[in-house]
Scaffold this active site. Structure first.
Site, PDB file in Angstrom:
ATOM      1  N   SER A 243     -52.122 -23.425  41.383  1.00 22.31           N
ATOM      2  CA  SER A 243     -51.752 -24.405  42.412  1.00 22.31           C
ATOM      3  C   SER A 243     -50.252 -24.544  42.615  1.00 22.31           C
ATOM      4  CB  SER A 243     -52.340 -25.778  42.052  1.00 22.31           C
ATOM      5  OG  SER A 243     -53.742 -25.714  42.011  1.00 22.31           O
TER       6      SER A 243
ATOM      7  N   GLU B  41       0.792  -1.227   0.000  1.00 24.12           N
ATOM      8  CA  GLU B  41       0.000   0.000   0.000  1.00 24.12           C
ATOM      9  C   GLU B  41       0.827   1.281   0.000  1.00 24.12           C
ATOM     10  OE1 GLU B  41      -3.363   0.477  -0.148  1.00 24.12           O
ATOM     11  OE2 GLU B  41      -3.501  -1.654  -0.602  1.00 24.12           O
TER      12      GLU B  41
END
Length: 793
Positions: A484, A206
């Site tokens: 219950s 680069e």
């Protein structure tokens, strides 16, 4: 002497010369005036430009120094499941181990040659574990062989030296990432920890003059212009690494002259203030290298995981070359979508490595001959288990701000067991479909919570019949009447008064009417519409008789029940009214799990938790969530109650459960149904796990469900897939077993008709006995007299 005519001529001629001289003289200042008029605006314009440029450069300099000096990337927090511990004797079927491996991103391979791979051969599994930083320390990659027999680990053997291993840990699956608002994903890498080939190779490809230029490379720009003109298109860029960093870090991607101008100025300023290594360090963590759904992959550290599922320091030269090649265009050279382009670009980078001496020609050719080596798909980085992660975030919110979770890169270690979570999700989704096929209405929803009995660690949590749907989480947010399911606490409070109550104490199951605060009467009915007269506490609980339970509750006091609910870790507000005895209290499935965890653990209450520890991005521990165990009073009574709840499964309202499970293993449980059959609950526990399931409609309309026809089926669908052990019915100190007559509750002999073994607390044993017991004792005494001539002592 001149004549008058001559004088006249001379006079005229003189005037003409003066006029011509004057005209000539006047023409020179005219030219100078035009030039003066041109330079004045030029100088003025130059002054204005300098006046604007200098402040602009000062502003850009301020922006560069302030933002770059204190540079801090917003890092997503990563959420991990629990680490699977593998050791001889642990219950771990091969299919469960393989499920855990897949959840952690392992891939089947033969042979196993690199971390992240496994191979199943019969009942043996070879695993090459990745290196991982656990919450209590880092561990290197290692290979081991797990041999399993009948669903239990027989031994664990090191692949390297064939040693027997006492324990190994599989690194946990990443189950969620909490992302910043920018939706950027990165794993920070220090330049000193990055592979040298990456650092030098990046410059070779680069920016070969990176170490020489001041931020802008004029030779590079000219070279790019010439190359592009020759090609007739853009084939080469002139931007330096510094300019690329400026563009990514400070600027937009707009292709304008103004942006390029700012880019160049800022690159020069950046190089004035910071050295090359700092610029490279920022670059390798900032550069865009891919996209995973809505999340951008930034930096080489994250790209290494995204493409190769390997940390950056373990990459081969060809893999590093591919990542560097992606800098030119991560989308265009995407190796998963465009492998041909990616391969060509990678090989081009390898050629640059050879050209600059980073690799020899032979090395470059050898690396170019390899495949791309990217994984078929990246490991999931989003949230896989939305409901459970909701619970995690709720627990973290007690300590951390939401902003911290999205920006600090925290490593959050949780209690989730992926194999149990997957099975729970299937149990809910497939189970509801089966319920509809059996005639229950469409539109039912469900929730499920599974926790470890001893530690209170939540192993699975499902909040929707569609586990992939984020939103309303019924497991932690849906408050519904529990019916219950509350009743065991009523009987527990009675049993704690051992001098007054035992499981064989008889109570009336007859109609009862109570005046409510609003002046109306409340007359509870039994589910079957009948009253059953005098029954034992054990019969009333196992058959879930409402009238008997209310009568018993009135004797112990509703305030005592409300206090006990709070003692067991539930903070929800509960009205102290008699209907609470039958479950007229709204709790979430998670809160119900908290209540039953204490019962399942024999009276040791542990706050349910989903988080074990939180570490910083650097691995420093911020907070640990230790095990906090709170002994409950009257553990002996809880031991007796546990037995009663196993009888609910053996002969009570949950007696169909063993058939659904295909097993007679001793399990404790309780069904729950609310008025108009709106809600179905089932709570059950084994020695290792306690789980709660709920089924109903979101609008709370009648759904035709009961505890045994809906929620219990989902619970069974889950536990049919899990290895489980029988409930531990060993009695704690203060409780013991006796043989009693199943009808009268009198003491009897083991060989007598209707004899059952029932636990009692000290001081609660029956005082009366059956004739059978008397006869049996007389026979025993007669035997001892004949044998020794004396009574049995």
């Amino acid at each position: 002497m001149m004549s008058p005519g001559d004088k006249t001529y001379l006079s005229v001629n003189k005037r003409r010369k003066k006029t011509a001289a004057a005209q000539k003289k006047s023409s020179k200042p005219a030219r100078r005036g035009w030039i003066g008029r041109l330079w004045k605006p030029v100088l003025l314009l130059a002054g204005v430009l300098m006046g604007l440029l200098i402040p602009w450069v000062v502003y850009l300099n301020y922006q560069v120094t302030t933002e770059f000096e204190g540079r801090k990337w917003d890092l997503p927090s990563h959420v991990y499941a629990r680490a699977l511990e593998i050791y001889p004797g642990v219950s771990l079927p091969v299919q469960d181990l393989e499920m855990e491996l897949r959840a952690s991103g392992y891939r089947a391979a033969s042979p196993v040659t690199r971390p992240g791979q496994y191979r199943v051969s019969g009942s043996s599994v070879e695993i090459y574990r990745r290196s991982f930083r656990f919450h209590d320390g880092a561990e290197d990659a290692s290979g081991f062989l797990v041999r399993i027999s009948a669903g239990v680990v027989a031994d664990v053997i090191s692949v390297a030296d064939k040693r027997q291993l006492d324990l190994v840990r599989l690194e946990p699956a990443e189950i969620a990432s909490i992302y910043p608002l920018q939706k950027e994903d990165r794993s920070l890498v220090k330049i000193t920890d990055a592979p040298q080939l990456l650092v030098t190779g990046l410059q070779a490809v680069e920016d070969r003059h990176f170490k020489q230029h001041p931020g802008v490379d004029l030779r590079g720009v000219l070279r790019a212009v010439v190359a592009n003109l020759k090609a007739g298109k853009a084939v080469q860029g002139g931007s330096t690494l510094t300019q690329q960093l400026v563009k990514n870090y400070f600027l937009t991607q707009d292709r304008t002259v103004a942006r390029k101008f700012n880019e160049a100025i800022m690159a020069l300023l950046l190089e004035m203030h910071y050295d090359k290594s700092e610029i490279l360090d920022a670059y390798i963590n900032e550069v865009f290298l891919g996209q995973q759904g809505a999340y951008a992959v930034h930096g080489f550290g994250q790209a290494s995981l995204f493409y190769f599922d390997q940390p950056l320091d373990r990459l081969e030269p060809n893999q590093i070359a591919l990542l560097i090649g992606l800098v030119k265009g991560a989308s265009y050279y995407n190796p998963r979508r465009h492998p041909e382009r990616a391969l060509a670009r990678r090989n081009q980078v390898l050629s640059a490595f050879a050209e600059t001496g980073l690799l020899s020609d032979a090395q470059a050719r050898q690396q170019a001959s390899t495949s791309l080596g990217v994984t078929q798909e990246p490991r999931s980085r989003g949230t896989r288990y939305h409901a459970f992660v909701d619970l995690v975030r709720r627990q973290l919110a007690q300590v951390y701000r939401e902003e911290d979770l999205k920006t600090e890169g925290l490593r959050i270690y949780t209690t989730l067991a992926p194999s149990i979570q997957e099975k729970a999700q299937h149990a809910v989704t497939d189970g509801l479909k089966q319920l509809e096929k059996r005639g229950l209405p469409a539109g039912l929803q469900a929730a499920m919570v599974v926790a470890d009995v001893a530690t209170g660690e939540v192993r699975a949590l499902v909040g929707d019949k569609d586990p992939n749907r984020a939103g309303f989480n019924r497991a932690i947010h849906a408050r519904r009447q529990i019916g219950s399911v509350i009743k065991p606490l009523v009987y527990l409070l009675a049993l704690e008064h051992g001098n007054e109550y035992s499981l064989v104490t008889r109570i009336e199951d007859e109609p009862i009417t109570l005046r409510q605060a609003n002046g109306s009467d409340w007359s509870p009915d039994n589910y079957d519409g009948k009253s059953h007269g005098e029954v034992t506490l054990l019969q009333a609980l196992t058959r879930s008789y409402n009238q008997a339970t209310v009568r018993l509750g009135l004797e112990i006091g509703v305030a005592n029940l409300v206090n006990r609910i709070q003692q067991l870790g539930v903070s929800a507000e509960v009205d102290a009214v008699p209907s609470v005895f039958l479950g007229a209290v709204e709790l979430t499935p998670l809160e119900v799990t908290q209540i039953y965890q204490s019962l399942a653990a024999g009276g040791y209450s542990v706050p349910l938790r989903s988080v074990i520890a939180v570490l910083t991005a650097d691995g420093n521990e911020l907070v640990r969530y230790p095990l906090r165990m709170v002994p409950q009073p009257h553990r002996d009574a809880i031991g007796v109650l546990n037995y009663a709840l196993t009888q609910v499964v053996e002969q009570g309202t949950a007696k169909a459960l063993p058939g659904l499970l295909g097993s007679n293993t001793t399990i404790a449980g309780k069904t729950g149904t609310t008025n108009d059959r709106r809600d179905s609950w089932f709570v059950g526990y084994t020695r290792d796990h306690v789980a709660v399931s709920w089924v109903g409609k979101d609008d709370n309309s009648p759904a035709g469900v009961t505890g045994s026809n809906a929620a219990m089926h989902l619970w069974a669908d889950l536990f049919r897939q899990l290895p489980f052990s029988a409930v531990d019915l060993r009695m704690p100190d203060g409780a013991f077993w006796l043989w009693v007559d199943g009808e009268s509750g009198f003491l009897t002999g083991q060989a007598c008709e209707r004899a059952v073994q029932v636990p009692f607390l000290d001081g609660s044993a029956p005082t009366r006995s059956t004739a059978c017991l008397g006869a049996q004792q007389e026979n025993e005494e007669s035997f001892w007299r004949k044998l020794f001539g004396k009574k049995k002592n």
